[in-house]
Design a protein around this motif. Structure first.
Motif, PDB file in Angstrom:
ATOM      1  N   ARG A 115       1.010  -0.943   0.225  1.00 43.37           N
ATOM      2  CA  ARG A 115      -0.011   0.260   0.352  1.00 43.37           C
ATOM      3  C   ARG A 115       0.647   0.839  -0.220  1.00 43.37           C
ATOM      4  O   ARG A 115       1.894   1.437   1.002  1.00 43.37           O
ATOM      5  CB  ARG A 115      -1.151  -0.019   1.094  1.00 43.37           C
ATOM      6  CG  ARG A 115      -1.618   1.413   1.285  1.00 43.37           C
ATOM      7  CD  ARG A 115      -2.603   1.073   2.225  1.00 43.37           C
ATOM      8  NE  ARG A 115      -1.644   1.290   3.941  1.00 43.37           N
ATOM      9  CZ  ARG A 115      -3.001   1.217   4.960  1.00 43.37           C
ATOM     10  NH1 ARG A 115      -4.244   1.381   5.138  1.00 43.37           N
ATOM     11  NH2 ARG A 115      -2.207   1.191   5.907  1.00 43.37           N
TER      12      ARG A 115
ATOM     13  N   LYS B  98      -2.289  -3.492  -7.838  1.00 49.67           N
ATOM     14  CA  LYS B  98      -3.769  -3.806  -7.645  1.00 49.67           C
ATOM     15  C   LYS B  98      -4.022  -5.304  -7.627  1.00 49.67           C
ATOM     16  O   LYS B  98      -3.500  -5.487  -7.930  1.00 49.67           O
ATOM     17  CB  LYS B  98      -4.516  -2.682  -9.037  1.00 49.67           C
ATOM     18  CG  LYS B  98      -4.412  -1.447  -9.385  1.00 49.67           C
ATOM     19  CD  LYS B  98      -5.430  -0.488 -10.045  1.00 49.67           C
ATOM     20  CE  LYS B  98      -5.881   0.944  -9.890  1.00 49.67           C
ATOM     21  NZ  LYS B  98      -6.736   0.446 -10.006  1.00 49.67           N
TER      22      LYS B  98
ATOM     23  N   SER C  78      -6.897  -2.466  -0.661  1.00 48.25           N
ATOM     24  CA  SER C  78      -7.113  -2.817  -1.995  1.00 48.25           C
ATOM     25  C   SER C  78      -7.689  -3.146  -2.059  1.00 48.25           C
ATOM     26  O   SER C  78      -8.424  -2.461  -3.615  1.00 48.25           O
ATOM     27  CB  SER C  78      -6.160  -3.971  -2.025  1.00 48.25           C
ATOM     28  OG  SER C  78      -4.769  -3.903  -1.687  1.00 48.25           O
TER      29      SER C  78
ATOM     30  N   GLU D   4       2.460  10.248  -5.067  1.00 50.65           N
ATOM     31  CA  GLU D   4       1.319   8.354  -5.222  1.00 50.65           C
ATOM     32  C   GLU D   4       0.528   7.867  -4.230  1.00 50.65           C
ATOM     33  O   GLU D   4      -0.631   6.996  -4.962  1.00 50.65           O
ATOM     34  CB  GLU D   4       2.432   7.344  -5.468  1.00 50.65           C
ATOM     35  CG  GLU D   4       2.280   5.778  -5.755  1.00 50.65           C
ATOM     36  CD  GLU D   4       2.620   4.463  -5.653  1.00 50.65           C
ATOM     37  OE1 GLU D   4       3.757   5.373  -5.079  1.00 50.65           O
ATOM     38  OE2 GLU D   4       2.419   3.569  -6.682  1.00 50.65           O
TER      39      GLU D   4
ATOM     40  N   ASP E 291      -3.281   6.364  -5.173  1.00 52.91           N
ATOM     41  CA  ASP E 291      -4.205   5.414  -4.541  1.00 52.91           C
ATOM     42  C   ASP E 291      -5.548   6.109  -4.485  1.00 52.91           C
ATOM     43  O   ASP E 291      -5.943   5.474  -4.422  1.00 52.91           O
ATOM     44  CB  ASP E 291      -3.178   5.502  -3.682  1.00 52.91           C
ATOM     45  CG  ASP E 291      -3.728   3.630  -3.547  1.00 52.91           C
ATOM     46  OD1 ASP E 291      -3.786   3.193  -4.250  1.00 52.91           O
ATOM     47  OD2 ASP E 291      -3.751   3.599  -2.273  1.00 52.91           O
TER      48      ASP E 291
ATOM     49  N   ARG F 226      -9.436   6.072  -5.396  1.00 51.78           N
ATOM     50  CA  ARG F 226     -10.247   4.605  -4.484  1.00 51.78           C
ATOM     51  C   ARG F 226     -11.636   6.113  -3.544  1.00 51.78           C
ATOM     52  O   ARG F 226     -12.897   4.983  -4.357  1.00 51.78           O
ATOM     53  CB  ARG F 226     -10.080   3.997  -2.403  1.00 51.78           C
ATOM     54  CG  ARG F 226      -8.978   3.798  -3.514  1.00 51.78           C
ATOM     55  CD  ARG F 226      -7.381   2.821  -2.034  1.00 51.78           C
ATOM     56  NE  ARG F 226      -6.611   2.082  -1.898  1.00 51.78           N
ATOM     57  CZ  ARG F 226      -6.566   0.943  -2.978  1.00 51.78           C
ATOM     58  NH1 ARG F 226      -7.481   0.395  -2.797  1.00 51.78           N
ATOM     59  NH2 ARG F 226      -5.212   1.247  -3.196  1.00 51.78           N
TER      60      ARG F 226
END
Ligand code: TXA
Ligand code: MG
Length: 317
Positions: A189, A211, A219, A305, A309, A313
């Protein structure tokens, strides 16, 4: 809070942990929902309070690096180096577990996640308690992680025996999770400690976050999501959208947009400050009954990053 109050709260927290209760603990990343990691009934309460699927493993928080031996075996030189470099700090190490770690913590796997958080309140509780504290983020499953004590109250309220006040979390997004249990060091993660920092310390390449890596609830696509429908748009998509936009929406913007103040939430252009603010901004917007939250895409660089991420989500629900 005065010093004597703080001491009193600490004592209360440790007593509750020893008695098998739940304590919400501030860390530098997000608030955690803590229980004695050796007490199966206490750990069970975490899953109930969060409504989290019981096969999802939990991170064990410790107060001293010497305690690593009590939880993990076959600790590689690379793992020690990362622990010594980044702890206390926003880094979780996945290591081979000692036989005594209960299944509720590991999700039945042979590994355990460990971290020393860098927050004075968390460290004081952990050092006084002396054992490991299992603590996932103190939100209901699938929701935004809390970065203030008030947000924990909104998420979990009476399901927690005590919520420790620790101010707004300085980092604001969850720790970087690094698997050091095998041959290849891999990031599970992304967080504010970047892959390149880890690679630089280890003098070896580090596999980037995949991923849908297995068994990491962070995830799952539907994670960290506001209730309000949330969309991620590139700057050009956003320009098109604004041509004939209607309805009640707010933009989390990095650029300047010719729209009313009411519609625009300008986000900080420094990634560290953006990360610090992100969950709190989403949480506040989520209360306004908007039709849509629109997040302007952030830059490509490695320092963004973890934020990319989390906003992907948030927007994938
Ligand atoms: O910053 C953080 O890491 C915060 C604070 C409270 O420390 N905690 C946190 O916990 O984000 P949680 O449960 O929301 O996310 C922990 C992640 C989960 O995605 C879980 O699947 C993963 O860590 N994890 C824990 N143990 C693992 C293991 N043995 N193998 C793989 N993933 C593991
Ligand atoms: Mg979480």
């Amino acid at each position: 809070m005065t010093y004597s109050n703080l001491k009193e709260e600490m004592t209360k927290a440790v007593d509750i942990l020893r008695a098998g209760g739940l304590v919400a603990i501030p860390t530098e990343t997000v608030y955690g929902l803590g229980a004695d990691a050796h007490n199966p009934a206490a750990v069970q309460k975490i899953f109930q309070a969060k409504q989290r699927p019981s096969d999802h493993p939990l991170i064990v928080h410790i107060g001293e690096i010497d305690q690593l031996h009590k939880w993990a075996v076959d600790i590689s030189p690379a793992a020690w180096l990362l622990a010594k470099t980044f702890w206390p700090g926003p880094l979780t190490l996945i290591l081979k577990k000692v036989p005594g770690v209960i299944d509720q913590i590991t999700g039945g796997q042979e590994t355990v996640g460990l971290r020393i958080p860098n927050h004075p309140v968390a460290l004081a509780v952990l050092k006084t308690f002396g054992g490991g504290v299992a603590a996932p983020s103190a939100n209901r499953f699938g929701r935004i992680s809390p970065t203030t004590a008030e947000a924990v109250r909104e998420e979990l309220g009476d399901a927690v025996d005590l919520i420790l006040e620790g101010g707004q979390c300085s980092v604001g997004v969850e720790s970087t999770i690094v698997d050091v249990s095998g041959e290849q060091v891999a990031i599970l993660r992304p967080g504010m400690i970047k892959a390149e920092q880890i690679a630089a310390v280890l003098h070896q390449p580090v596999a980037a976050a995949r991923k849908n890596a297995p068994r990491v609830s962070g995830s799952l696509e539907l994670h960290y999501a506001p209730v309000t429908p949330t969309k991620l748009m590139s700057t050009s998509e956003l320009r098109n959208f604004l041509r004939d936009a209607a309805g009640r929406f707010v933009i989390l913007a990095l650029s300047d947009w010719d729209v009313t103040e009411e519609v625009l939430t300008r986000m900080p252009s420094a990634p560290e400050i953006y990360a610090h603010d992100l969950y709190q901004v989403l949480r506040e917007l989520d209360k306004r009954g908007l039709e849509q939250i629109i997040i302007e895409a952030v830059p490509e660089g490695a320092e963004w990053e973890a934020i990319r991420d989390r906003i992907c989500r948030a927007a994938s629900a």
